[in-house]
Design an enzyme around this catalytic site. Structure first.
Site, PDB file in Angstrom:
ATOM      1  N   ALA A 153      33.286   6.390  77.410  1.00  0.00           N
ATOM      2  CA  ALA A 153      32.257   7.397  77.736  1.00  0.00           C
ATOM      3  C   ALA A 153      31.157   8.134  77.315  1.00  0.00           C
ATOM      4  O   ALA A 153      30.970   8.873  77.213  1.00  0.00           O
ATOM      5  CB  ALA A 153      33.547   8.240  78.066  1.00  0.00           C
ATOM      6  N   SER A 206      32.688   7.547  71.732  1.00  0.00           N
ATOM      7  CA  SER A 206      32.268   6.586  70.426  1.00  0.00           C
ATOM      8  C   SER A 206      34.241   6.739  69.761  1.00  0.00           C
ATOM      9  O   SER A 206      34.116   6.956  69.142  1.00  0.00           O
ATOM     10  CB  SER A 206      32.234   7.350  69.724  1.00  0.00           C
ATOM     11  OG  SER A 206      31.286   6.633  68.265  1.00  0.00           O
ATOM     12  N   SER A 207      34.346   6.069  71.449  1.00  0.00           N
ATOM     13  CA  SER A 207      35.953   4.968  70.966  1.00  0.00           C
ATOM     14  C   SER A 207      35.708   4.199  70.260  1.00  0.00           C
ATOM     15  O   SER A 207      36.899   4.044  69.225  1.00  0.00           O
ATOM     16  CB  SER A 207      36.922   5.429  72.318  1.00  0.00           C
ATOM     17  OG  SER A 207      36.167   3.709  72.573  1.00  0.00           O
ATOM     18  N   TYR A 243      18.568  -0.393  75.503  1.00  0.00           N
ATOM     19  CA  TYR A 243      18.549   0.084  74.187  1.00  0.00           C
ATOM     20  C   TYR A 243      17.554  -0.193  73.002  1.00  0.00           C
ATOM     21  O   TYR A 243      16.794   0.044  72.448  1.00  0.00           O
ATOM     22  CB  TYR A 243      20.123  -0.243  73.373  1.00  0.00           C
ATOM     23  CG  TYR A 243      20.257   0.777  71.978  1.00  0.00           C
ATOM     24  CD1 TYR A 243      20.596   1.787  71.814  1.00  0.00           C
ATOM     25  CD2 TYR A 243      20.079   0.245  70.707  1.00  0.00           C
ATOM     26  CE1 TYR A 243      20.943   2.268  70.517  1.00  0.00           C
ATOM     27  CE2 TYR A 243      20.257   0.048  69.756  1.00  0.00           C
ATOM     28  CZ  TYR A 243      20.835   1.416  69.792  1.00  0.00           C
ATOM     29  OH  TYR A 243      20.811   1.943  67.796  1.00  0.00           O
ATOM     30  N   THR A 296      17.333   9.573  67.242  1.00  0.00           N
ATOM     31  CA  THR A 296      17.077   9.851  65.757  1.00  0.00           C
ATOM     32  C   THR A 296      17.271   9.170  65.008  1.00  0.00           C
ATOM     33  O   THR A 296      16.699   8.712  63.844  1.00  0.00           O
ATOM     34  CB  THR A 296      16.826  10.860  65.216  1.00  0.00           C
ATOM     35  OG1 THR A 296      18.102  11.553  66.702  1.00  0.00           O
ATOM     36  CG2 THR A 296      15.935  11.845  67.226  1.00  0.00           C
ATOM     37  N   GLU A 354      30.595  -3.054  63.503  1.00  0.00           N
ATOM     38  CA  GLU A 354      29.737  -3.400  64.481  1.00  0.00           C
ATOM     39  C   GLU A 354      28.784  -4.139  65.231  1.00  0.00           C
ATOM     40  O   GLU A 354      28.605  -4.661  66.205  1.00  0.00           O
ATOM     41  CB  GLU A 354      30.044  -1.543  65.715  1.00  0.00           C
ATOM     42  CG  GLU A 354      29.126  -1.832  67.079  1.00  0.00           C
ATOM     43  CD  GLU A 354      30.061  -0.347  67.263  1.00  0.00           C
ATOM     44  OE1 GLU A 354      30.709   0.366  66.673  1.00  0.00           O
ATOM     45  OE2 GLU A 354      29.400   0.035  68.515  1.00  0.00           O
ATOM     46  N   ASP A 365      28.031   7.666  64.545  1.00  0.00           N
ATOM     47  CA  ASP A 365      29.659   7.504  65.339  1.00  0.00           C
ATOM     48  C   ASP A 365      30.128   7.529  64.008  1.00  0.00           C
ATOM     49  O   ASP A 365      31.127   8.166  64.194  1.00  0.00           O
ATOM     50  CB  ASP A 365      29.285   6.971  66.089  1.00  0.00           C
ATOM     51  CG  ASP A 365      28.839   7.072  67.665  1.00  0.00           C
ATOM     52  OD1 ASP A 365      27.956   7.952  67.638  1.00  0.00           O
ATOM     53  OD2 ASP A 365      27.781   5.757  68.310  1.00  0.00           O
TER      54      ASP A 365
END
Ligand code: ADP
Ligand code: MG
Length: 401
Positions: free
Chosen positions: A131, A134-135, A232, A40, A168, A180
């Site tokens: 995983a 959100s590292s 994505y 979203t 990012e 995140d």
């Protein structure tokens, strides 16, 4: 003391070992799970993450020469050293590997005109990488907060999140939304963060799992997603096509009550499915907030499971492991379960009664074994604090004057 605080002296000691000098402090930023509100955020919609107790720690000291030195215990390899010229301008020299995340933060701060000098940074992390927890945001936000304090920038948590997202997006090259980084920067213990990604207003919604005798399990399928493969971008473009066809700025502007009419106006079945997911998902977030505000945590279970079905059938971002985790949890008596994060692997969350936590976890593990999948990693998501500076006593660094 939390695990994070226990880890702080070790991180400070490792900094001394790596750089032969004293860090000026240790900062922490958490990983997150998203309770509801998936895909979203690039539609200006609602999300509802909570911070995990698992954090990335950054021990740091400023450098007068503008040079950035980076070292991570988990990454292998030595120190990455970056000169100021590499971190300036609209088209900076690409930085290879993991160091692009913290280097991008320095770049984004300097791009914003902020007086950020150099720094030595050492990282230790308990957030599993890749995983869906959100590292990357934990790494960015820990870096941004450390520099904010080292250089007295005075940025608020939301501004740090913006800087981290810019790093990012524009420096690492991952077109992520703002969820995140906002979760890592802004969450508080015992709450989920109801965030409007259009204006970044947020509210801390009480989410006292333990007080209600409940647990939220994270099932890390250990299948690693790869969002760089265009999946994505393709969904994002489909959502934008949908918004254009419906004449709205973003799909967030399609009210739930108008969904049937809106769907009728779309010819492309692929776009129709994407739109249906986004509009129903925003509605689910609002319903979850209403239930939590009413003190009914158990009542969100069916909404989580409906969210999973929508991600699986309409948004098509699930995979066999995630569907099995959700199906096995459901069959073993979970209250609800869904993908969390981008899907294509990564993790699921499962809401269970405390007494059912072990049997449900065992059922999921057994189902994975029976299917020939690698064993999942299952742990409880305790709603935890966002990014913070750790007290000097707990870090073993010299107290500040
Ligand atoms: P996620 O954010 O879901 O964990 P991403 O693919 O977005 O997955 O980010 C994972 C990447 O972030 C890793 O491959 C690595 O480059 C970087 N990273 C995260 N934490 C660390 C860390 N503590 N040390 C070094 N690199 C890290
Ligand atoms: Mg990430």
């Amino acid at each position: 003391m939390t695990d994070t605080e226990h880890g702080a002296p070790r991180t400070a000691a490792a900094f001394r070992e790596v750089y032969g000098a004293e860090p000026q402090g240790v900062w922490a930023a958490p990983g997150r799970v998203n309770l509801i509100g998936e895909y979203t955020d690039f539609n200006d919609g609602f999300v509802m993450p909570l911070a995990l107790p698992h954090t990335t720690l950054a021990a740091a000291a400023p450098r007068p020469d503008g040079v950035l030195r980076l070292h991570s215990a988990g990454a292998g390899g030595g120190i990455t050293e970056l000169h100021p010229d590499a971190l300036r301008g609209e088209a900076p020299t690409p930085t290879a590997g993991w160091a692009a995340y913290p280097a991008g933060v320095v770049w984004a701060l300097r791009e914003a005109g902020l007086p950020v000098g150099g720094a030595d940074l050492h990282y230790e992390s308990a957030v599993p990488t890749g995983a869906g927890l959100s590292s990357s945001a934990a790494l960015e936000v820990a870096t941004a907060l450390a520099l904010n304090d080292l250089y007295g920038l005075g940025l608020a948590p939301q501004e740090l999140a913006r800087i981290a997202q810019r790093a990012e997006n524009a420096f690492v090259g991952v077109p992520c939304g703002i969820m995140d980084q906002t979760a890592a920067a802004c969450c508080t213990a015992g709450h989920a963060l109801f965030l409007d990604t259009r204006d970044l207003n947020y509210r801390h919604v009480p989410f006292d799992l333990a007080g209600e005798g409940l647990r939220l399990l994270v099932v890390d399928t250990r299948v690693r997603h790869e969002l760089g493969d265009g999946a994505y971008a393709q969904r994002r473009a489909g959502c934008e096509r949908g918004a254009r066809a419906l004449g709205v700025r973003a799909l967030r502007d399609v009210p739930y009550a108008h969904l049937p009419v809106a769907l009728d106006r779309l010819d492309d079945p692929a776009v129709r499915s994407l739109v249906r997911h986004v509009v129903t998902e925003n509605h689910r977030v609002e319903q979850v907030v209403a239930r939590l505000d009413a003190g009914d945590i158990r009542g969100i279970g069916p909404l989580l499971t409906a969210g999973h079905a929508s991600l699986r059938d309409d948004f098509a971002v699930s995979c066999a492991e995630l569907d099995l985790a959700v199906g096995a949890a459901d069959a073993a008596g979970a209250l609800g379960a869904r993908i969390t994060g981008g899907g294509f692997g990564g993790s699921a969350v499962v809401l269970v009664e405390e007494r059912a936590a072990e049997p449900v976890a065992d059922a999921v593990t057994a189902a994975f074994a029976a299917a020939g999948f690698a064993a999942p990693r299952i742990f409880p998501a305790v709603p935890s604090a966002g990014a913070r500076r750790l007290a000097d006593q707990s870090t073993g660094t010299a107290a500040r004057a």
